[in-house]
Design a protein around this motif. Structure first.
Motif, PDB file in Angstrom:
ATOM      1  N   PHE A 122       0.803  -1.224   0.000  1.00  0.00           N
ATOM      2  CA  PHE A 122       0.000   0.000   0.000  1.00  0.00           C
ATOM      3  C   PHE A 122       0.840   1.281   0.000  1.00  0.00           C
ATOM      4  O   PHE A 122       0.723   2.121   0.893  1.00  0.00           O
ATOM      5  N   TRP A 123       1.662   1.439  -1.046  1.00  0.00           N
ATOM      6  CA  TRP A 123       2.493   2.643  -1.123  1.00  0.00           C
ATOM      7  C   TRP A 123       1.698   3.777  -1.759  1.00  0.00           C
ATOM      8  O   TRP A 123       1.526   3.814  -2.963  1.00  0.00           O
ATOM      9  N   ASP A 124       1.246   4.696  -0.952  1.00  0.00           N
ATOM     10  CA  ASP A 124       0.465   5.846  -1.409  1.00  0.00           C
ATOM     11  C   ASP A 124       1.342   7.082  -1.289  1.00  0.00           C
ATOM     12  O   ASP A 124       1.541   7.614  -0.199  1.00  0.00           O
ATOM     13  N   ASN A 125       1.880   7.529  -2.422  1.00  0.00           N
ATOM     14  CA  ASN A 125       2.807   8.657  -2.413  1.00  0.00           C
ATOM     15  C   ASN A 125       2.524   9.527  -3.643  1.00  0.00           C
ATOM     16  O   ASN A 125       2.764   9.102  -4.774  1.00  0.00           O
ATOM     17  N   PRO A 126       2.000  10.748  -3.459  1.00  0.00           N
ATOM     18  CA  PRO A 126       1.656  11.611  -4.597  1.00  0.00           C
ATOM     19  C   PRO A 126       2.843  11.910  -5.513  1.00  0.00           C
ATOM     20  O   PRO A 126       2.680  11.994  -6.737  1.00  0.00           O
ATOM     21  N   LYS A 127       4.034  12.069  -4.938  1.00  0.00           N
ATOM     22  CA  LYS A 127       5.207  12.352  -5.768  1.00  0.00           C
ATOM     23  C   LYS A 127       5.512  11.177  -6.685  1.00  0.00           C
ATOM     24  O   LYS A 127       5.877  11.352  -7.856  1.00  0.00           O
ATOM     25  N   LYS A 128       5.341   9.953  -6.161  1.00  0.00           N
ATOM     26  CA  LYS A 128       5.521   8.748  -6.986  1.00  0.00           C
ATOM     27  C   LYS A 128       4.562   8.756  -8.166  1.00  0.00           C
ATOM     28  O   LYS A 128       4.961   8.531  -9.313  1.00  0.00           O
ATOM     29  N   ASP A 129       3.282   9.040  -7.896  1.00  0.00           N
ATOM     30  CA  ASP A 129       2.282   9.051  -8.961  1.00  0.00           C
ATOM     31  C   ASP A 129       2.600  10.126  -9.999  1.00  0.00           C
ATOM     32  O   ASP A 129       2.455   9.909 -11.206  1.00  0.00           O
ATOM     33  N   GLU A 130       3.054  11.282  -9.535  1.00  0.00           N
ATOM     34  CA  GLU A 130       3.395  12.371 -10.449  1.00  0.00           C
ATOM     35  C   GLU A 130       4.563  11.994 -11.358  1.00  0.00           C
ATOM     36  O   GLU A 130       4.542  12.264 -12.570  1.00  0.00           O
ATOM     37  N   LEU A 131       5.585  11.358 -10.788  1.00  0.00           N
ATOM     38  CA  LEU A 131       6.746  10.960 -11.587  1.00  0.00           C
ATOM     39  C   LEU A 131       6.364   9.910 -12.630  1.00  0.00           C
ATOM     40  O   LEU A 131       6.853   9.942 -13.772  1.00  0.00           O
ATOM     41  N   ILE A 132       5.505   8.978 -12.268  1.00  0.00           N
ATOM     42  CA  ILE A 132       5.078   7.960 -13.232  1.00  0.00           C
ATOM     43  C   ILE A 132       4.333   8.600 -14.385  1.00  0.00           C
ATOM     44  O   ILE A 132       4.588   8.292 -15.560  1.00  0.00           O
ATOM     45  N   VAL A 133       3.421   9.506 -14.078  1.00  0.00           N
ATOM     46  CA  VAL A 133       2.665  10.180 -15.140  1.00  0.00           C
ATOM     47  C   VAL A 133       3.601  10.984 -16.030  1.00  0.00           C
ATOM     48  O   VAL A 133       3.479  10.967 -17.263  1.00  0.00           O
ATOM     49  N   GLN A 134       4.542  11.691 -15.438  1.00  0.00           N
ATOM     50  CA  GLN A 134       5.494  12.470 -16.234  1.00  0.00           C
ATOM     51  C   GLN A 134       6.317  11.559 -17.145  1.00  0.00           C
ATOM     52  O   GLN A 134       6.617  11.911 -18.286  1.00  0.00           O
ATOM     53  N   THR A 135       6.684  10.389 -16.638  1.00  0.00           N
ATOM     54  CA  THR A 135       7.449   9.435 -17.445  1.00  0.00           C
ATOM     55  C   THR A 135       6.633   8.969 -18.637  1.00  0.00           C
ATOM     56  O   THR A 135       7.150   8.845 -19.757  1.00  0.00           O
ATOM     57  N   LEU A 136       5.352   8.721 -18.430  1.00  0.00           N
ATOM     58  CA  LEU A 136       4.485   8.287 -19.527  1.00  0.00           C
ATOM     59  C   LEU A 136       4.297   9.393 -20.564  1.00  0.00           C
ATOM     60  O   LEU A 136       4.143   9.112 -21.754  1.00  0.00           O
ATOM     61  N   ARG A 137       4.290  10.631 -20.108  1.00  0.00           N
ATOM     62  CA  ARG A 137       4.057  11.756 -21.024  1.00  0.00           C
ATOM     63  C   ARG A 137       5.320  12.169 -21.785  1.00  0.00           C
ATOM     64  O   ARG A 137       5.236  12.722 -22.874  1.00  0.00           O
ATOM     65  N   ALA A 138       6.477  11.962 -21.186  1.00  0.00           N
ATOM     66  CA  ALA A 138       7.719  12.449 -21.794  1.00  0.00           C
ATOM     67  C   ALA A 138       7.975  11.766 -23.138  1.00  0.00           C
ATOM     68  O   ALA A 138       7.745  10.575 -23.291  1.00  0.00           O
ATOM     69  N   THR A 139       8.447  12.539 -24.107  1.00  0.00           N
ATOM     70  CA  THR A 139       8.748  11.992 -25.426  1.00  0.00           C
ATOM     71  C   THR A 139      10.237  11.976 -25.713  1.00  0.00           C
ATOM     72  O   THR A 139      10.671  11.361 -26.682  1.00  0.00           O
ATOM     73  N   ASP A 140      11.021  12.652 -24.899  1.00  0.00           N
ATOM     74  CA  ASP A 140      12.467  12.675 -25.066  1.00  0.00           C
ATOM     75  C   ASP A 140      13.078  11.542 -24.256  1.00  0.00           C
ATOM     76  O   ASP A 140      12.798  11.381 -23.067  1.00  0.00           O
ATOM     77  N   GLN A 141      13.940  10.771 -24.894  1.00  0.00           N
ATOM     78  CA  GLN A 141      14.516   9.588 -24.251  1.00  0.00           C
ATOM     79  C   GLN A 141      15.313   9.958 -23.007  1.00  0.00           C
ATOM     80  O   GLN A 141      15.202   9.309 -21.962  1.00  0.00           O
TER      81      GLN A 141
END
Length: 565
Positions: A492-511
């Motif tokens: 049960f790892w609930d961490n908003p910063k974690k969720d934000e980083l994952i979303v940013q990773t999915l959105r990023a287009t630069d390798q």
């Protein structure tokens, strides 16, 4: 043009010359692209304007195939029953409902996905024929292979795929958290095609469809409808073997599906042609690792999965048995329950991390250094995502720091309920070994041993435990790792910063930017301690010498395996 794919795996880079030669011999007419999240090839229509052919580094694997028969080996033989000593009872055969290794490694002989992985962990089609992506990156059109039959004789259609993907999305934390928020529609566009329409581009869309753990396998629509919210009642898939019977605590029996629709390409990693040479597969749940090994030696079993690495020397020159070193398979992790009164305190979790000395744990669990290595990266060295971020916090073996953190946290000696299992010896041995390390730092450990099926269920009960033990199998991309980072997963790892980083990773287009974001996420893992990583390990399997072509890949399978009398 939206860039969604591009990184190449380390292993791929080592084989560019071999692949170049293979590509010159290839008769494939499809174009392909490389996954930014995995460095794996994705098949799309040749000449698609969004995927121009570029230089060698972006071409990935087209012609590389894995030969079924090595030089001097006899041709595969059809027939016989393979008796497999399995690692305990799987909690279910419904892949949508479980992340456990014992479930997926058994059930994927019956059930298949739209995409899978080749020898170099490039994405390749399985039930899919190919796909196209719109110029804005928001619409994926996936074409299905025609003439693929379920075990009940009905042909696979887009309606089955839609029903299966929706059910998978309802159960698996990965799509629930990181795909559904972007999803606008999932619709069939014909009997053998469907569309995934997104509100905004998500570069990992096809990667999600190849997920191994709790993966999006395809069931018949009617099987899903009759199951409702419960587990499926009939085990009907499209795989090379079909369900016969499940006798709890005795065996699970599968038989060859004579009408199986194999792909035409040569066998390649987990994909390509899958041949069911054997009449039957019988999986026997054998929790005792010594019994599994002795059973192969005596001829009671043909294969034993995950035996003790201490047995390697005994079988290295055995007249009847071959040892198979497979991997890198996984690494053992200690997962704190972030909802518990003790392990919900980040300083106590940091103390746990600080106290551990990894090398002795690996020696106790695996002995021979051929079977383990120390590494801090969350994704393994063989991937394009190997990172040193946060590694100063790995393998600290700092007892004084741990004691200071426990004091700051106000830890009062409350016993830490630590649940483990003897079904997987590496989990049990590392638990016993780490207990003394942690108690030297001031922890009080209440070690509780459960069978694996019970542990797999109890780890979702927040009031039952403080730490549980499992292992994370080889994952070639972050996308396939997100299941264990979701707040709904055990621990049960609930961490908003974690969720934000994952979303940013999915959105990023630069390798480069994607790798930077993943490295930031890895550092956060070491700082917030949702789990504690040990070292990578390699599995030891045993097989009778007459068993041919057993894989040494991280995930075991028995298609393309035969028995030579």
């Amino acid at each position: 043009m939206l860039q969604t794919w591009g990184l190449v795996t380390r292993s791929h880079a080592l084989h560019l010359d071999e692949e170049n030669a293979a590509m010159s011999r290839s008769h494939q007419s499809r174009g392909m692209i490389c996954s930014l999240f995995s460095g794996r090839a994705h098949w799309a229509s040749a000449g698609h304007p969004r995927y121009p052919l570029v230089g060698l580094a972006a071409m990935c694997v087209v012609g590389l195939v894995a030969a079924l028969v090595v030089a001097g080996e006899k041709a595969p033989r059809t027939g016989g029953t393979l008796k497999i000593a399995w690692v305990g009872e799987p909690p279910t055969l419904d892949i949508h409902k479980s992340t456990t290794t014992s479930t997926r490694r058994l059930a994927w002989h019956m059930f298949e996905r739209l995409f899978t992985f080749d020898e170099q962990y490039n994405l390749i089609p399985e039930l899919a024929e190919g796909y196209e992506v719109s110029s804005d990156g928001k619409t994926y059109t996936v074409r299905l292979r025609k003439g693929v039959l379920f075990h009940n004789g009905n042909e696979l259609t887009a309606e089955d795929v839609i029903a299966s993907l929706k059910r998978w999305m309802d159960n698996d934390p990965i799509p629930k958290n990181y795909l559904i928020p972007d999803l606008e529609a999932l619709e069939a566009t014909g009997p053998h095609a469907f569309e995934i329409r997104l509100k905004q581009p998500n570069g990992a869309t096809i990667d999600f469809l190849a997920s191994i753990a709790q993966g999006p396998v395809i069931y018949p629509k009617e099987v899903i409808e009759e199951a409702g919210k419960d587990q499926i009642k009939r085990f009907i898939g499209t795989g090379p073997y079909q369900f016969v019977e499940y006798l709890p605590d005795r065996h699970i029996r599968l038989k060859r599906f004579d009408r199986y629709s194999a792909r035409s390409e040569a066998a390649n990693g987990y994909g390509g042609k899958r041949a069911a040479y054997l009449d039957e597969l019988i999986f026997y749940p054998v929790a005792d690792v010594a019994v599994r090994a002795a059973g192969v030696e005596a001829g009671d079993f043909d294969v034993a999965i995950e035996v003790s690495t201490d047995d390697y020397d005994r079988f290295a020159n055995h007249p009847l048995v071959d040892p198979v070193i497979a991997g890198p398979a996984a690494y053992v992790v200690f997962v704190p329950n972030k909802k518990s009164p003790t392990m919900g305190n980040v300083k106590i979790r940091q103390a746990l991390l600080a106290a551990i000395d990894v090398e002795p744990l690996m020696k106790v669990a695996f002995g021979d250094q051929r079977f383990y290595r120390l590494d801090c990266s969350i994704l393994m060295k063989e991937t394009a995502w190997w990172s040193q971020a946060g590694c100063e916090l790995y393998n600290q073996k700092n007892v004084q720091k741990a004691k200071q953190l426990l004091q700051e946290a106000g830890y009062d000696g409350t016993p830490i309920r630590w649940i483990t299992t003897q079904v997987y010896q590496q989990m049990y041995k590392t638990s016993v070994a780490v207990k003394s390390q942690l108690e030297a730092a001031g922890f009080k450990i209440d070690l509780q041993v459960l069978d694996w099926a019970t542990l797999s269920k109890k780890r979702y009960e927040a009031d039952f435990y403080d730490v549980f033990v499992t292992y994370f199998t080889y994952r070639p991309s972050p996308v396939l790792f997100y299941t264990v980072l979701a707040k709904t997963w055990a621990g049960f790892w609930d961490n908003p910063k974690k969720d934000e980083l994952i979303v940013q990773t999915l959105r990023a287009t630069d390798q480069k930017r994607q790798f930077e974001l993943w490295s930031q996420l890895q550092r956060l893992i070491y700082e917030d301690v949702p789990f504690v990583r040990t070292g990578d390990f390699f599995d030891l399997h045993l097989k009778r010498k007459e068993v041919k072509n057993l894989t040494n890949k991280p995930e075991v399978f028995f298609w393309n395996v035969w028995i030579e009398p």
